[in-house]
Design a protein around this motif. Structure first.
Motif, PDB file in Angstrom:
ATOM      1  N   GLN A  78      -7.257 -37.184   4.768  1.00 53.07           N
ATOM      2  CA  GLN A  78      -8.270 -38.242   4.822  1.00 53.07           C
ATOM      3  C   GLN A  78      -9.384 -37.931   3.820  1.00 53.07           C
ATOM      4  OE1 GLN A  78      -9.471 -38.365   8.989  1.00 53.07           O
ATOM      5  NE2 GLN A  78      -8.163 -40.150   9.326  1.00 53.07           N
ATOM      6  N   TRP A  79      -9.978 -39.006   3.322  1.00 45.61           N
ATOM      7  CA  TRP A  79     -11.070 -38.881   2.352  1.00 45.61           C
ATOM      8  C   TRP A  79     -12.172 -39.851   2.775  1.00 45.61           C
ATOM      9  CZ3 TRP A  79     -10.508 -40.976  -3.326  1.00 45.61           C
ATOM     10  CH2 TRP A  79     -11.677 -40.724  -4.043  1.00 45.61           C
ATOM     11  N   PRO A  80     -13.139 -39.382   3.544  1.00 45.06           N
ATOM     12  CA  PRO A  80     -14.165 -40.276   4.085  1.00 45.06           C
ATOM     13  C   PRO A  80     -15.027 -40.913   2.997  1.00 45.06           C
ATOM     14  CG  PRO A  80     -14.134 -38.170   5.241  1.00 45.06           C
ATOM     15  CD  PRO A  80     -13.285 -38.001   4.025  1.00 45.06           C
ATOM     16  N   VAL A  81     -15.488 -42.123   3.269  1.00 42.68           N
ATOM     17  CA  VAL A  81     -16.415 -42.798   2.364  1.00 42.68           C
ATOM     18  C   VAL A  81     -17.676 -41.951   2.214  1.00 42.68           C
ATOM     19  CG1 VAL A  81     -17.871 -44.833   2.051  1.00 42.68           C
ATOM     20  CG2 VAL A  81     -15.555 -45.093   2.942  1.00 42.68           C
ATOM     21  N   GLY A  82     -18.191 -41.892   1.005  1.00 46.79           N
ATOM     22  CA  GLY A  82     -19.412 -41.139   0.741  1.00 46.79           C
ATOM     23  C   GLY A  82     -19.177 -39.676   0.432  1.00 46.79           C
ATOM     24  N   SER A  83     -17.927 -39.241   0.462  1.00 43.28           N
ATOM     25  CA  SER A  83     -17.654 -37.819   0.231  1.00 43.28           C
ATOM     26  C   SER A  83     -16.967 -37.592  -1.114  1.00 43.28           C
ATOM     27  CB  SER A  83     -16.775 -37.254   1.353  1.00 43.28           C
ATOM     28  OG  SER A  83     -15.504 -37.866   1.345  1.00 43.28           O
ATOM     29  N   ILE A  84     -16.909 -36.323  -1.488  1.00 39.99           N
ATOM     30  CA  ILE A  84     -16.287 -35.908  -2.751  1.00 39.99           C
ATOM     31  C   ILE A  84     -14.871 -35.436  -2.475  1.00 39.99           C
ATOM     32  CG2 ILE A  84     -16.360 -34.206  -4.620  1.00 39.99           C
ATOM     33  CD1 ILE A  84     -19.411 -34.199  -4.308  1.00 39.99           C
ATOM     34  N   LEU A  85     -13.944 -35.895  -3.299  1.00 36.84           N
ATOM     35  CA  LEU A  85     -12.585 -35.359  -3.303  1.00 36.84           C
ATOM     36  C   LEU A  85     -12.548 -34.301  -4.394  1.00 36.84           C
ATOM     37  CD1 LEU A  85      -9.654 -35.577  -2.194  1.00 36.84           C
ATOM     38  CD2 LEU A  85      -9.202 -37.191  -4.047  1.00 36.84           C
ATOM     39  N   LEU A  86     -12.524 -33.036  -4.000  1.00 30.03           N
ATOM     40  CA  LEU A  86     -12.500 -31.928  -4.950  1.00 30.03           C
ATOM     41  C   LEU A  86     -11.047 -31.606  -5.277  1.00 30.03           C
ATOM     42  CD1 LEU A  86     -13.865 -29.730  -6.609  1.00 30.03           C
ATOM     43  CD2 LEU A  86     -14.004 -28.337  -4.542  1.00 30.03           C
ATOM     44  N   VAL A  87     -10.668 -31.817  -6.522  1.00 31.28           N
ATOM     45  CA  VAL A  87      -9.263 -31.712  -6.924  1.00 31.28           C
ATOM     46  C   VAL A  87      -8.949 -30.271  -7.314  1.00 31.28           C
ATOM     47  CG1 VAL A  87      -7.481 -32.595  -8.463  1.00 31.28           C
ATOM     48  CG2 VAL A  87      -9.316 -34.106  -7.691  1.00 31.28           C
ATOM     49  N   GLU A 110     -25.243 -26.940  -0.641  1.00 34.73           N
ATOM     50  CA  GLU A 110     -26.681 -26.851  -0.868  1.00 34.73           C
ATOM     51  C   GLU A 110     -27.299 -28.215  -1.156  1.00 34.73           C
ATOM     52  OE1 GLU A 110     -26.964 -24.022  -4.010  1.00 34.73           O
ATOM     53  OE2 GLU A 110     -26.791 -22.265  -2.676  1.00 34.73           O
ATOM     54  N   ALA A 111     -26.495 -29.114  -1.775  1.00 34.44           N
ATOM     55  CA  ALA A 111     -26.994 -30.444  -2.112  1.00 34.44           C
ATOM     56  C   ALA A 111     -26.779 -31.447  -0.984  1.00 34.44           C
ATOM     57  CB  ALA A 111     -26.312 -30.943  -3.382  1.00 34.44           C
ATOM     58  N   GLY A 112     -26.121 -31.000   0.094  1.00 33.91           N
ATOM     59  CA  GLY A 112     -25.858 -31.900   1.214  1.00 33.91           C
ATOM     60  C   GLY A 112     -24.777 -32.915   0.929  1.00 33.91           C
ATOM     61  N   LEU A 113     -23.827 -32.545   0.072  1.00 32.04           N
ATOM     62  CA  LEU A 113     -22.745 -33.451  -0.302  1.00 32.04           C
ATOM     63  C   LEU A 113     -21.477 -33.093   0.464  1.00 32.04           C
ATOM     64  CD1 LEU A 113     -23.321 -33.501  -4.167  1.00 32.04           C
ATOM     65  CD2 LEU A 113     -23.627 -35.439  -2.621  1.00 32.04           C
TER      66      LEU A 113
END
Length: 426
Positions: free
Chosen positions: A303-312, A290-293
């Protein structure tokens, strides 16, 4: 007055509370019922079955830790066993919540529910296990237990003790019980001079030393012996990493809109929720969408793209994840009380906390410490505060690349409390 209060506690309060709990037990569920039944059944568990006689023969060290206080006892137990591998260690607990932690500890020999605070039950426990000393971790000194141990000529002490000005143990009737119990001990090892001053003002005659907080030794031990992380997700050195650890929904309601506002070039975000059940994770994923994250799950990603959240979505690796980051938010501080800030600070991170952090000594103390990053711990009250601080720290981290080293050096001053405690008793 302390003697009179102790007599009333021993002859009226404890028996009355015991009777009420026994009557209510059939109608109680959860941890409280488990506690009552553990105490009623004198529950104990041997790490190596069949070694009861051997433990008694070698006269164990007895450590009592209510529940989470076991984290303060871990380094004491570890260092004691290094120096005295042939002496057994037994641990008693007050809350059954401690069982999960105790199950994972392989350097103790037996753990058990602390008996009810009746002198005949305490005496029976001491006679059965024949301990050489009793050390209390942090706070949980029971008056009858302390008195009975003294009568049995056990060496007794309290370590990592803290008695802040607003402590309930220093007020009302409780202060008389605290005074009586503390005066039964041979030594008290406090965290700070403030704690020692408050005990002296209470009228404590027991020897008091300022030895620091043993949990710092545990935190640094963990960092020196890290669990393995997914190396393919490790951020590069030119990326700024913000981590939110042990978050609750109340924290996330502030964090998500804050993260949606900031520019995410060269930024990576880690969110490690306190609860990783499917319901909570699904709610978080919906909030991100909903927040566009953009986000990826730790367990499923390579992979963990720049600008994204790593949800643990994995528990038990937060201390290691702090070493990947440049700045931290500590959860619980928008809910009721903040979780420990120690691990993030020991990793060298400037920390932000929400308004509910008065329960945490380090969160309060390190607000007064100022380095090139500004205050080591800063308080936020809104999404705007969070986003402003992240942007400010991103700029400072490039201007002052030594920020982490400064903070690590400051926090490192808290090391070696464990050695100070043990050298006093053994």
């Amino acid at each position: 007055m302390s003697m009179l209060v102790f007599w009333f506690y021993k002859t009226v309060i404890v028996p009355f509370a015991w009777i009420i709990l026994q009557i209510a037990r059939p109608f109680i569920s959860g941890k409280l019922r488990e506690m009552i039944e553990d105490k009623n059944n004198a529950f104990y568990k041997m790490v190596h079955p069949g070694t009861e006689k051997l433990i008694t023969l070698h006269r164990p060290l007895w450590i009592h830790a209510a529940s989470g206080e076991i984290e303060y006892a871990r380094p004491v137990i570890r260092e004691f066993k290094k120096k005295h591998p042939d002496i057994p260690v037994i641990v008693t607990y007050s809350s059954p919540s401690a069982k999960k932690i105790l199950e994972s500890m392989h350097d103790i020999d037996m753990w058990a529910a602390l008996p009810w605070d009746f002198d005949f039950l305490i005496s029976a426990f001491i006679e059965k296990w024949n301990p050489r000393a009793l050390l209390f971790s942090r706070t949980d000194v029971w008056p009858v237990l302390a008195r009975t141990a003294k009568k049995k000529r056990l060496t007794t002490g309290l370590f990592s003790a803290t008695f802040a000005d607003n402590s309930s143990r220093l007020k009302g009737i409780s202060k008389f019980l605290t005074k009586y119990a503390m005066n039964q001990l041979d030594e008290i090892h406090c965290v700070s001079e403030e704690d020692r001053r408050n005990l002296y003002l209470l009228g404590i005659k027991t020897r008091i030393e300022v030895s620091g907080d043993t949990r710092f030794d545990q935190v640094f031990h963990r960092l020196e012996n890290p669990k393995e992380l997914k190396n393919e997700l490790m951020p590069s050195t030119d990326e700024f990493v913000f981590i939110a650890g042990s978050t609750w929904p109340e924290d996330e309601e502030v964090l998500v809109p804050a993260l949606a506002k900031i520019k995410r070039e060269n930024l990576k975000i880690i969110i490690a929720p306190h609860e990783t059940g499917p319901d909570h994770l699904e709610k978080l994923e919906k909030q991100f969408a909903e927040a566009g994250l953009p986000y990826v799950l730790y367990s499923k990603s390579t992979q963990w793209p720049v600008g994204s959240i790593l949800l643990v979505d994995k528990v038990g690796i937060l201390a290691e994840l702090y070493t990947w980051a440049d700045m931290a938010f500590i959860g619980g501080s928008f809910k009721k009380q903040v979780h420990s800030v120690m691990e993030a600070l020991a990793a060298g991170l400037p920390v932000m906390v929400g308004p509910h952090h008065q329960n945490n000594r380090e969160a309060l103390f390190y607000q007064k410490k100022n380095f090139s990053s500004g205050m080591i711990v800063q308080v936020v009250h809104s999404p705007e505060d969070v986003s402003v601080l992240i942007d400010r720290m991103r700029k400072k981290s490039f201007a002052f690349p030594h920020i982490k080293e400064e903070i690590r050096s400051e926090i490192g001053k808290n090391k070696n409390s464990t050695q100070r405690v043990l050298s006093s008793f053994f």
